[in-house]
Design a protein around this motif. Structure first.
Motif, PDB file in Angstrom:
ATOM      1  N   GLY A 474       0.774  -1.221   0.000  1.00  0.00           N
ATOM      2  CA  GLY A 474       0.000   0.000   0.000  1.00  0.00           C
ATOM      3  C   GLY A 474       0.813   1.283   0.000  1.00  0.00           C
ATOM      4  O   GLY A 474       0.236   2.377  -0.008  1.00  0.00           O
ATOM      5  N   THR A 475       2.124   1.186  -0.016  1.00  0.00           N
ATOM      6  CA  THR A 475       2.975   2.380  -0.048  1.00  0.00           C
ATOM      7  C   THR A 475       2.879   3.039  -1.421  1.00  0.00           C
ATOM      8  O   THR A 475       3.129   2.381  -2.439  1.00  0.00           O
ATOM      9  CB  THR A 475       4.442   2.016   0.229  1.00  0.00           C
ATOM     10  N   PRO A 476       2.515   4.319  -1.472  1.00  0.00           N
ATOM     11  CA  PRO A 476       2.404   4.993  -2.782  1.00  0.00           C
ATOM     12  C   PRO A 476       3.734   4.982  -3.524  1.00  0.00           C
ATOM     13  O   PRO A 476       4.810   5.129  -2.931  1.00  0.00           O
ATOM     14  CB  PRO A 476       1.990   6.416  -2.406  1.00  0.00           C
ATOM     15  N   LEU A 477       3.650   4.809  -4.843  1.00  0.00           N
ATOM     16  CA  LEU A 477       4.839   4.784  -5.700  1.00  0.00           C
ATOM     17  C   LEU A 477       4.804   5.969  -6.653  1.00  0.00           C
ATOM     18  O   LEU A 477       3.735   6.399  -7.103  1.00  0.00           O
ATOM     19  CB  LEU A 477       4.885   3.482  -6.505  1.00  0.00           C
ATOM     20  N   ASN A 478       5.975   6.491  -6.958  1.00  0.00           N
ATOM     21  CA  ASN A 478       6.088   7.516  -7.988  1.00  0.00           C
ATOM     22  C   ASN A 478       5.830   6.894  -9.355  1.00  0.00           C
ATOM     23  O   ASN A 478       6.174   5.730  -9.601  1.00  0.00           O
ATOM     24  CB  ASN A 478       7.481   8.143  -7.970  1.00  0.00           C
ATOM     25  N   TRP A 479       5.250   7.681 -10.235  1.00  0.00           N
ATOM     26  CA  TRP A 479       5.059   7.195 -11.591  1.00  0.00           C
ATOM     27  C   TRP A 479       6.424   7.053 -12.271  1.00  0.00           C
ATOM     28  O   TRP A 479       7.279   7.943 -12.146  1.00  0.00           O
ATOM     29  CB  TRP A 479       4.177   8.144 -12.383  1.00  0.00           C
ATOM     30  N   PRO A 480       6.658   5.963 -12.989  1.00  0.00           N
ATOM     31  CA  PRO A 480       7.982   5.731 -13.587  1.00  0.00           C
ATOM     32  C   PRO A 480       8.191   6.524 -14.878  1.00  0.00           C
ATOM     33  O   PRO A 480       7.297   7.235 -15.347  1.00  0.00           O
ATOM     34  CB  PRO A 480       7.962   4.231 -13.874  1.00  0.00           C
ATOM     35  N   SER A 481       9.367   6.372 -15.438  1.00  0.00           N
ATOM     36  CA  SER A 481       9.688   7.004 -16.721  1.00  0.00           C
ATOM     37  C   SER A 481       8.761   6.484 -17.810  1.00  0.00           C
ATOM     38  O   SER A 481       8.335   5.324 -17.783  1.00  0.00           O
ATOM     39  CB  SER A 481      11.140   6.720 -17.114  1.00  0.00           C
ATOM     40  N   THR A 482       8.476   7.352 -18.766  1.00  0.00           N
ATOM     41  CA  THR A 482       7.609   6.965 -19.880  1.00  0.00           C
ATOM     42  C   THR A 482       8.307   7.055 -21.238  1.00  0.00           C
ATOM     43  O   THR A 482       7.850   6.471 -22.206  1.00  0.00           O
ATOM     44  CB  THR A 482       6.361   7.874 -19.927  1.00  0.00           C
ATOM     45  N   HIS A 483       9.415   7.824 -21.321  1.00  0.00           N
ATOM     46  CA  HIS A 483      10.098   8.056 -22.584  1.00  0.00           C
ATOM     47  C   HIS A 483      11.617   8.029 -22.387  1.00  0.00           C
ATOM     48  O   HIS A 483      12.102   8.033 -21.248  1.00  0.00           O
ATOM     49  CB  HIS A 483       9.699   9.411 -23.180  1.00  0.00           C
ATOM     50  N   LEU A 484      12.322   8.001 -23.493  1.00  0.00           N
ATOM     51  CA  LEU A 484      13.769   8.129 -23.421  1.00  0.00           C
ATOM     52  C   LEU A 484      14.268   9.008 -24.550  1.00  0.00           C
ATOM     53  O   LEU A 484      13.625   9.134 -25.602  1.00  0.00           O
ATOM     54  CB  LEU A 484      14.467   6.765 -23.503  1.00  0.00           C
ATOM     55  N   LEU A 485      15.408   9.642 -24.319  1.00  0.00           N
ATOM     56  CA  LEU A 485      16.183  10.311 -25.358  1.00  0.00           C
ATOM     57  C   LEU A 485      17.543   9.632 -25.371  1.00  0.00           C
ATOM     58  O   LEU A 485      18.279   9.698 -24.389  1.00  0.00           O
ATOM     59  CB  LEU A 485      16.332  11.800 -25.068  1.00  0.00           C
ATOM     60  N   ALA A 486      17.851   8.958 -26.472  1.00  0.00           N
ATOM     61  CA  ALA A 486      19.136   8.276 -26.612  1.00  0.00           C
ATOM     62  C   ALA A 486      19.953   8.994 -27.681  1.00  0.00           C
ATOM     63  O   ALA A 486      19.522   9.098 -28.829  1.00  0.00           O
ATOM     64  CB  ALA A 486      18.932   6.812 -26.983  1.00  0.00           C
ATOM     65  N   VAL A 487      21.101   9.495 -27.288  1.00  0.00           N
ATOM     66  CA  VAL A 487      22.040  10.140 -28.223  1.00  0.00           C
ATOM     67  C   VAL A 487      23.234   9.197 -28.341  1.00  0.00           C
ATOM     68  O   VAL A 487      24.073   9.131 -27.457  1.00  0.00           O
ATOM     69  CB  VAL A 487      22.479  11.529 -27.720  1.00  0.00           C
ATOM     70  N   ALA A 488      23.265   8.443 -29.432  1.00  0.00           N
ATOM     71  CA  ALA A 488      24.261   7.391 -29.619  1.00  0.00           C
ATOM     72  C   ALA A 488      25.234   7.805 -30.720  1.00  0.00           C
ATOM     73  O   ALA A 488      24.805   8.109 -31.835  1.00  0.00           O
ATOM     74  CB  ALA A 488      23.578   6.075 -29.985  1.00  0.00           C
ATOM     75  N   ARG A 489      26.509   7.827 -30.400  1.00  0.00           N
ATOM     76  CA  ARG A 489      27.519   8.305 -31.352  1.00  0.00           C
ATOM     77  C   ARG A 489      28.409   7.157 -31.832  1.00  0.00           C
ATOM     78  O   ARG A 489      28.799   6.291 -31.041  1.00  0.00           O
ATOM     79  CB  ARG A 489      28.384   9.390 -30.715  1.00  0.00           C
ATOM     80  N   ARG A 490      28.691   7.186 -33.118  1.00  0.00           N
ATOM     81  CA  ARG A 490      29.662   6.238 -33.658  1.00  0.00           C
ATOM     82  C   ARG A 490      31.060   6.825 -33.440  1.00  0.00           C
ATOM     83  O   ARG A 490      31.322   7.966 -33.873  1.00  0.00           O
ATOM     84  CB  ARG A 490      29.441   5.979 -35.135  1.00  0.00           C
ATOM     85  N   PRO A 491      31.960   6.103 -32.785  1.00  0.00           N
ATOM     86  CA  PRO A 491      33.294   6.650 -32.543  1.00  0.00           C
ATOM     87  C   PRO A 491      33.993   7.023 -33.843  1.00  0.00           C
ATOM     88  O   PRO A 491      33.777   6.423 -34.897  1.00  0.00           O
ATOM     89  CB  PRO A 491      34.022   5.498 -31.835  1.00  0.00           C
ATOM     90  N   HIS A 492      34.859   8.038 -33.779  1.00  0.00           N
ATOM     91  CA  HIS A 492      35.594   8.474 -34.977  1.00  0.00           C
ATOM     92  C   HIS A 492      36.470   7.353 -35.522  1.00  0.00           C
ATOM     93  O   HIS A 492      36.718   7.289 -36.730  1.00  0.00           O
ATOM     94  CB  HIS A 492      36.455   9.700 -34.636  1.00  0.00           C
ATOM     95  N   ASN A 493      36.918   6.476 -34.645  1.00  0.00           N
ATOM     96  CA  ASN A 493      37.762   5.359 -35.093  1.00  0.00           C
ATOM     97  C   ASN A 493      36.991   4.063 -35.182  1.00  0.00           C
ATOM     98  O   ASN A 493      37.563   2.988 -35.237  1.00  0.00           O
ATOM     99  CB  ASN A 493      38.962   5.204 -34.154  1.00  0.00           C
ATOM    100  N   GLY A 494      35.663   4.177 -35.171  1.00  0.00           N
ATOM    101  CA  GLY A 494      34.833   2.969 -35.173  1.00  0.00           C
ATOM    102  C   GLY A 494      34.324   2.606 -36.549  1.00  0.00           C
ATOM    103  O   GLY A 494      34.344   3.371 -37.471  1.00  0.00           O
TER     104      GLY A 494
END
Length: 494
Positions: A474-494
């Motif tokens: 019965g302990t109230p819970l915070n609402w969880p995350s609903t979205h994400l922002l992913a900034v994914a970079r390809r390495p310069h040497n990758g």
């Protein structure tokens, strides 16, 4: 006689004609000042060859022709009538040369550009435009190359041919200039009201663009799942992206046609805006290392839902990584599951905000769904959802349910316009931690800007008024995350 010959241009390809013409202009020892415009752009239809390769070809050209040259990069700026002044000032800063009409001849075959120098008093040598008939200009020769016409070698100077061959630029130029093949795919489902989607995309575009603009790398910018092209409309207005290619990819025929309609109506100012109808689940769309920025908004959950879950998302991420240029970026904004998806929780839902039928409907219409209470919508959602889940009634309003399943329902319960379409998609298949692991597995590095996000407007206006969430005690819970922002970079040497 001029001490200097100012030769402004993109200079992606040098021709044999240019060699003969410049020799005549500089027969008394004039220095050729090559002002290489759009030097900070590459990998686009306007600018397929990077500056450092252009500079290498110019230097080799100068040695082979015996011309004394100075090469100056001119970074791109928004279109301006002060282009000539900006170029001259850049040359002064870079080299110390103060070019004036008394000592400099401008070699230029483009009337609009030549006019700007004429207004400053500079004499003009018209290069290809000085002859009738005019010889092919460098861009014409480059287009021959892009079409696979081998006669481009007869017109190009050996310096360009050598640099193109050593650095495999022939294939690069062909890839960048030639359009991908347009497929003939339809929409994802037969139950979508695309009018609703077009309106939603337009409303959300500014919010989406403002969230990702700072991470966008100029060059070849691709929006996969571009909808009606609303985000690309905003990118088109960015002066810093004027020299970039803006490419939209959309599977749904209705949305793709709307993109073409916008382009036909002159919505886009950038000439290099392109739209392609392709199924992103059907195979690679772009060649390896050919894209500087990939944008995906509200797309990856569809790949998860209509494909083979994680396996399909992983394969899609690998294709993005492969087509991303070293140093390039994939920016993904989408829904996201909670960090602890399988946690059992108590979800209390209002029953007095609508009807509570004894059984679910076999064909729930929009009108039917809008009459249901929030608690009754959960029962209908469980019947229609393509990703089966279980829940245990505790009392008339409360159920015991896994957190991810609860959030899948709560974030979808108001989508009555496209109910049977939306229930085929899972929002909470991957958590932010799952995304981080998947992107790292592919080879991307995760920018610190990447984060999970809770849409507080949705929580405050759609969820919290009709639902509450507690732990099993019965302990109230915070609402969880609903979205994400992913900034994914390809390495310069990758």
């Amino acid at each position: 006689m001029a001490r200097f010959v100012l030769f402004p241009g993109r200079h992606h390809l040098l021709t044999r004609f240019q060699a003969d013409y410049l020799r005549q202009l500089a027969e008394d020892g004039s220095t050729i000042v090559w002002a290489v415009t759009s030097a900070n752009h590459e990998n686009t239809k306007r600018n397929p060859v990077p500056y450092h390769r252009r500079e290498a070809a110019i230097e080799r050209f100068s040695v082979q022709t015996g011309l004394r040259s100075v090469v100056v990069p001119i970074f791109d700026a928004a279109p301006t009538d002060a282009f000539a002044e900006v170029t001259l000032k850049t040359i002064t800063v870079a080299t110390g040369l103060d070019l004036t009409p008394s000592d400099t001849l401008v070699a230029c075959s483009t009337p609009e550009v030549a006019k700007l120098y004429e207004l400053l008093g500079f004499p003009i040598a018209w290069v290809e435009a000085s002859l009738d008939p005019q010889p092919e200009r460098p861009w014409d020769v480059l287009l021959r190359l892009s079409r696979g016409d081998g006669t481009w070698r007869e017109l190009a100077h050996p310096a360009t041919i050598d640099v193109f061959e050593r650095y495999r630029l022939v294939d690069t130029v062909r890839t960048v200039i030639n359009d991908p093949i347009i497929g003939d795919e339809g929409g994802l489902t037969a139950t979508r009201d695309y009018r609703t989607y077009v309106e939603a995309f337009a409303v959300a575009a500014e919010r989406k663009w403002s969230a990702v603009r700072q991470y966008v790398e100029p060059g070849r910018i691709v929006d996969i799942g571009c909808g009606a092209g609303s985000v690309l409309e905003l990118a088109d207005r960015e002066p810093a992206l004027y020299e970039s290619d803006l490419i939209g990819v959309e599977i749904a025929r209705h949305l793709y046609q709307e993109c073409l309609h916008k382009k036909d109506q002159g919505v886009f100012r950038n000439a290099n805006v392109y739209f392609y109808q392709r199924n992103v689940l059907g195979g690679a769309i772009f060649d390896e290392r050919s894209v500087d920025t990939t944008l995906t908004f509200a797309l990856t959950h569809e790949i998860w839902s209509y494909g083979q879950r994680r396996a399909s998302v992983l394969e899609f991420a690998r294709r993005i990584f492969e087509h991303t240029a070293p140093g390039g970026v994939w920016i993904n904004s989408d829904v996201c599951g909670p960090d602890d998806p399988h946690r059992s929780v108590l979800l209390r839902l209002t029953r007095d905000d609508g009807d509570n039928p004894a059984a679910v409907s076999a064909e729930p219409s929009k009108a039917y769904m809008e009459k249901l209470s929030t608690r009754a919508r959960l029962d209908q959602f469980a019947a229609d959802f393509a990703f089966p889940f279980s829940y245990e009634p505790v009392d008339a309003e409360t159920v015991r349910i896994e957190l991810a399943s609860a959030m899948d329902f709560l974030t979808r319960k108001d989508y009555t316009d496209n109910w049977l379409s939306e229930t085929k998609e899972q929002f909470c298949g991957l958590s932010f931690a799952d995304w981080t692991a998947l992107l790292t597995e592919v080879g991307f590095t995760i920018d610190p800007a990447s984060t999970s996000i809770r849409n507080d407007w949705v929580v405050d206006n759609r969820i919290a008024p009709v639902a509450s969430l507690t732990d099993l005690d019965g302990t109230p819970l915070n609402w969880p995350s609903t979205h994400l922002l992913a900034v994914a970079r390809r390495p310069h040497n990758g």
